[in-house]
Design an enzyme around this catalytic site. Structure first.
Site, PDB file in Angstrom:
ATOM      1  N   GLY A  51       0.656  -1.165   0.026  1.00 52.17           N
ATOM      2  CA  GLY A  51      -0.043   0.293   0.124  1.00 52.17           C
ATOM      3  C   GLY A  51       0.992   1.360   0.047  1.00 52.17           C
ATOM      4  O   GLY A  51       1.884   1.273  -0.854  1.00 52.17           O
ATOM      5  N   GLU A  52       0.596   2.105   0.561  1.00 54.22           N
ATOM      6  CA  GLU A  52       1.550   3.399   1.087  1.00 54.22           C
ATOM      7  C   GLU A  52       1.788   3.472   2.399  1.00 54.22           C
ATOM      8  O   GLU A  52       1.005   3.718   3.343  1.00 54.22           O
ATOM      9  CB  GLU A  52       0.760   4.580   0.393  1.00 54.22           C
ATOM     10  CG  GLU A  52       1.469   5.710  -0.117  1.00 54.22           C
ATOM     11  CD  GLU A  52       2.449   5.320  -0.972  1.00 54.22           C
ATOM     12  OE1 GLU A  52       2.143   4.569  -2.136  1.00 54.22           O
ATOM     13  OE2 GLU A  52       3.692   5.704  -0.873  1.00 54.22           O
ATOM     14  N   SER A  53       3.038   3.286   2.638  1.00 53.68           N
ATOM     15  CA  SER A  53       3.564   3.254   4.081  1.00 53.68           C
ATOM     16  C   SER A  53       3.136   4.509   4.819  1.00 53.68           C
ATOM     17  O   SER A  53       2.948   4.528   6.084  1.00 53.68           O
ATOM     18  CB  SER A  53       5.246   2.845   4.103  1.00 53.68           C
ATOM     19  OG  SER A  53       5.731   3.703   3.612  1.00 53.68           O
ATOM     20  N   CYS A  82       6.373  -5.094   0.681  1.00 57.72           N
ATOM     21  CA  CYS A  82       6.333  -3.733   0.004  1.00 57.72           C
ATOM     22  C   CYS A  82       6.255  -2.756   1.255  1.00 57.72           C
ATOM     23  O   CYS A  82       7.095  -2.471   2.154  1.00 57.72           O
ATOM     24  CB  CYS A  82       5.305  -3.789  -0.929  1.00 57.72           C
ATOM     25  SG  CYS A  82       5.890  -2.420  -2.440  1.00 57.72           S
ATOM     26  N   ARG A 109      12.885   3.919  -0.205  1.00 59.44           N
ATOM     27  CA  ARG A 109      11.540   3.762  -0.883  1.00 59.44           C
ATOM     28  C   ARG A 109      11.528   4.352  -2.387  1.00 59.44           C
ATOM     29  O   ARG A 109      12.358   5.033  -2.607  1.00 59.44           O
ATOM     30  CB  ARG A 109      10.634   4.681   0.044  1.00 59.44           C
ATOM     31  CG  ARG A 109      10.532   4.354   1.347  1.00 59.44           C
ATOM     32  CD  ARG A 109       9.416   5.343   1.970  1.00 59.44           C
ATOM     33  NE  ARG A 109       8.151   5.399   1.189  1.00 59.44           N
ATOM     34  CZ  ARG A 109       7.306   6.476   1.379  1.00 59.44           C
ATOM     35  NH1 ARG A 109       7.806   7.545   2.084  1.00 59.44           N
ATOM     36  NH2 ARG A 109       6.279   6.408   0.968  1.00 59.44           N
ATOM     37  N   ILE A 137       5.761  -3.043  -7.445  1.00 60.64           N
ATOM     38  CA  ILE A 137       4.638  -1.885  -7.755  1.00 60.64           C
ATOM     39  C   ILE A 137       5.233  -0.748  -6.732  1.00 60.64           C
ATOM     40  O   ILE A 137       5.141  -0.802  -5.467  1.00 60.64           O
ATOM     41  CB  ILE A 137       3.212  -1.924  -7.268  1.00 60.64           C
ATOM     42  CG1 ILE A 137       2.605  -3.555  -8.146  1.00 60.64           C
ATOM     43  CG2 ILE A 137       2.557  -0.797  -7.587  1.00 60.64           C
ATOM     44  CD1 ILE A 137       1.193  -3.936  -7.518  1.00 60.64           C
ATOM     45  N   ARG A 138       6.039   0.087  -7.342  1.00 62.88           N
ATOM     46  CA  ARG A 138       6.557   1.367  -6.653  1.00 62.88           C
ATOM     47  C   ARG A 138       7.152   0.791  -5.410  1.00 62.88           C
ATOM     48  O   ARG A 138       7.395   1.257  -4.088  1.00 62.88           O
ATOM     49  CB  ARG A 138       5.686   2.399  -6.271  1.00 62.88           C
ATOM     50  CG  ARG A 138       4.964   3.088  -7.327  1.00 62.88           C
ATOM     51  CD  ARG A 138       3.954   4.111  -7.243  1.00 62.88           C
ATOM     52  NE  ARG A 138       4.104   4.946  -5.882  1.00 62.88           N
ATOM     53  CZ  ARG A 138       4.583   5.992  -5.588  1.00 62.88           C
ATOM     54  NH1 ARG A 138       5.289   6.431  -6.394  1.00 62.88           N
ATOM     55  NH2 ARG A 138       4.630   6.425  -4.249  1.00 62.88           N
ATOM     56  N   HIS A 179       4.987  -8.270  -4.642  1.00 62.35           N
ATOM     57  CA  HIS A 179       3.628  -8.677  -4.110  1.00 62.35           C
ATOM     58  C   HIS A 179       3.362  -9.979  -4.533  1.00 62.35           C
ATOM     59  O   HIS A 179       2.463 -10.205  -5.464  1.00 62.35           O
ATOM     60  CB  HIS A 179       2.597  -7.584  -4.841  1.00 62.35           C
ATOM     61  CG  HIS A 179       2.535  -6.264  -4.429  1.00 62.35           C
ATOM     62  ND1 HIS A 179       1.529  -5.726  -3.545  1.00 62.35           N
ATOM     63  CD2 HIS A 179       3.548  -5.126  -4.430  1.00 62.35           C
ATOM     64  CE1 HIS A 179       1.432  -4.628  -3.040  1.00 62.35           C
ATOM     65  NE2 HIS A 179       2.791  -4.156  -3.755  1.00 62.35           N
ATOM     66  N   GLU A 181       1.115 -11.882  -3.257  1.00 60.81           N
ATOM     67  CA  GLU A 181      -0.402 -12.252  -3.570  1.00 60.81           C
ATOM     68  C   GLU A 181      -0.913 -11.876  -4.804  1.00 60.81           C
ATOM     69  O   GLU A 181      -1.925 -12.493  -5.318  1.00 60.81           O
ATOM     70  CB  GLU A 181      -0.963 -11.512  -2.346  1.00 60.81           C
ATOM     71  CG  GLU A 181      -1.260  -9.891  -2.850  1.00 60.81           C
ATOM     72  CD  GLU A 181      -0.262  -9.142  -2.733  1.00 60.81           C
ATOM     73  OE1 GLU A 181       0.987  -9.485  -2.145  1.00 60.81           O
ATOM     74  OE2 GLU A 181      -0.380  -7.700  -2.822  1.00 60.81           O
TER      75      GLU A 181
HETATM   76  N1  GLN Z   1       5.869   3.043  -2.503  1.00 60.26           N
HETATM   77  C1  GLN Z   1       5.129   2.637  -1.289  1.00 60.26           C
HETATM   78  C2  GLN Z   1       5.681   3.078  -0.187  1.00 60.26           C
HETATM   79  O1  GLN Z   1       6.911   3.788  -0.100  1.00 60.26           O
HETATM   80  C3  GLN Z   1       5.171   1.207  -1.289  1.00 60.26           C
HETATM   81  C4  GLN Z   1       4.416   0.465  -2.453  1.00 60.26           C
HETATM   82  C5  GLN Z   1       3.773  -0.823  -2.387  1.00 60.26           C
HETATM   83  O2  GLN Z   1       3.453  -1.182  -1.310  1.00 60.26           O
HETATM   84  N2  GLN Z   1       3.464  -1.415  -3.194  1.00 60.26           N
HETATM   85  O3  GLN Z   1       5.450   3.051   0.865  1.00 60.26           O
END
Ligand code: GLN
Length: 200
Positions: A51-53, A82, A109, A137-138, A179, A181
Site C-alpha cells: 500500500g502506501e507506508s 512492500c 523507498r 509496484i513502486r 507482491h 499475493e
Molecule cells: N511506494 C510505497 C511506499 O513507499 C510502497 C509500494 C507498495 O507497497 N506497493 O510505501
C-alpha cells in the site's frame, strides 16, 4: 503452542489486504481482517500488506494502533510486503520515515525510478521449485541486510541499479519488496505459514 490451523490477521487499514487473506485461507489458515488494535489479541501472526507506508503510519498513529502493533511485531511472526516491509525496517530513506525497526535492513523507498517503478520479473530464489515471479509496484530497495537476515531471492540488476535482496527472513519475520499475493505461485505464503506453524 501454535495450533495447526493458525489464525493469521491481515492489517486492513489500506492497501492490498484481501488477496493476502484469500491466499492464506486457501492454504489452510484461519484469517481475519484487522482494523482495530483489539483485534490483534487472538492472532498467531500478522501480514502487513503493500500500500502506501506513509498512509499506514497516518492511520496507525491516529487510532492509537502504533504502540500495540509495535509490541506485536516483536513477539509474533509477521510478514511484511512492500509497504509492510518498509514499516518493519530498521532504517528507511527517500525520505526517512518512522518504522518499527524490528527487521535489521535498510530500505530506500520508491527506489527504481519512474521507468522501472512497476515491473513483473522472474528471478532465482533459494525456495525449492525454481524461479519465482515477482510483481513490483513502486517497490522499495533493500540496500543493506544485517548479519541475522537471510536473503531468499534477489532482484536482478535493472537499469544500472544493483541487484538487491527482495525476499528476506529474520527468524519469524518475513518480508518481500514485491507482491506475492498477485502471482499464482503460493510458495511465499506457504513459507510464512510454515514459519507460523513452527514458531515457538
Ligand atoms: N511506494 C510505497 C511506499 O513507499 C510502497 C509500494 C507498495 O507497497 N506497493 O510505501
Amino acid at each position: 503452542m501454535i495450533p495447526s490451523t493458525p489464525t493469521i490477521g491481515v492489517l486492513a487499514l489500506q492497501g492490498a489486504f484481501e488477496v493476502h487473506a484469500r491466499r492464506l485461507a486457501s492454504l489452510g489458515a484461519n484469517t481475519a481482517l484487522i482494523r482495530t488494535p483489539e483485534q490483534l489479541a487472538p492472532l498467531d501472526a500478522l501480514v502487513l500488506p503493500g500500500g502506501e507506508s506513509t498512509t499506514f503510519l497516518w492511520h496507525l498513529e491516529r487510532s492509537g494502533f502504533y504502540d500495540i502493533l509495535n509490541a506485536f511485531v516483536r513477539t509474533k511472526p509477521v510478514f511484511g510486503t512492500c509497504a509492510g516491509c518498509i514499516l518493519l525496517a530498521k532504517e528507511v530513506s527517500n525520505p526517512a520515515q518512522k518504522s518499527f525497526g524490528v527487521l535489521d535492513i535498510s530500505v530506500e523507498r520508491n527506489a527504481y525510478g519512474r521507468q522501472n517503478d512497476s515491473a513483473i520479473l522472474t528471478s532465482e530464489t533459494i525456495l525449492p521449485g525454481g524461479p519465482l515471479e515477482m510483481v513490483f509496484i513502486r517497490a522499495p530497495r533493500i540496500s543493506r541486510i544485517g548479519p541475522g537476515v537471510e536473503s531468499l531471492a534477489n532482484r536482478e540488476t535493472t537499469g544500472g541499479i544493483a541487484a538487491s535482496p527482495v525476499l528476506i527472513r529474520q527468524g519469524n519475520l518475513l518480508a518481500a519488496t514485491f507482491h506475492p499475493e498477485l502471482s499464482e505461485d503460493t510458495r511465499v505464503h506457504q513459507l510464512f505459514l510454515d514459519i507460523v506453524r513452527s514458531a515457538t
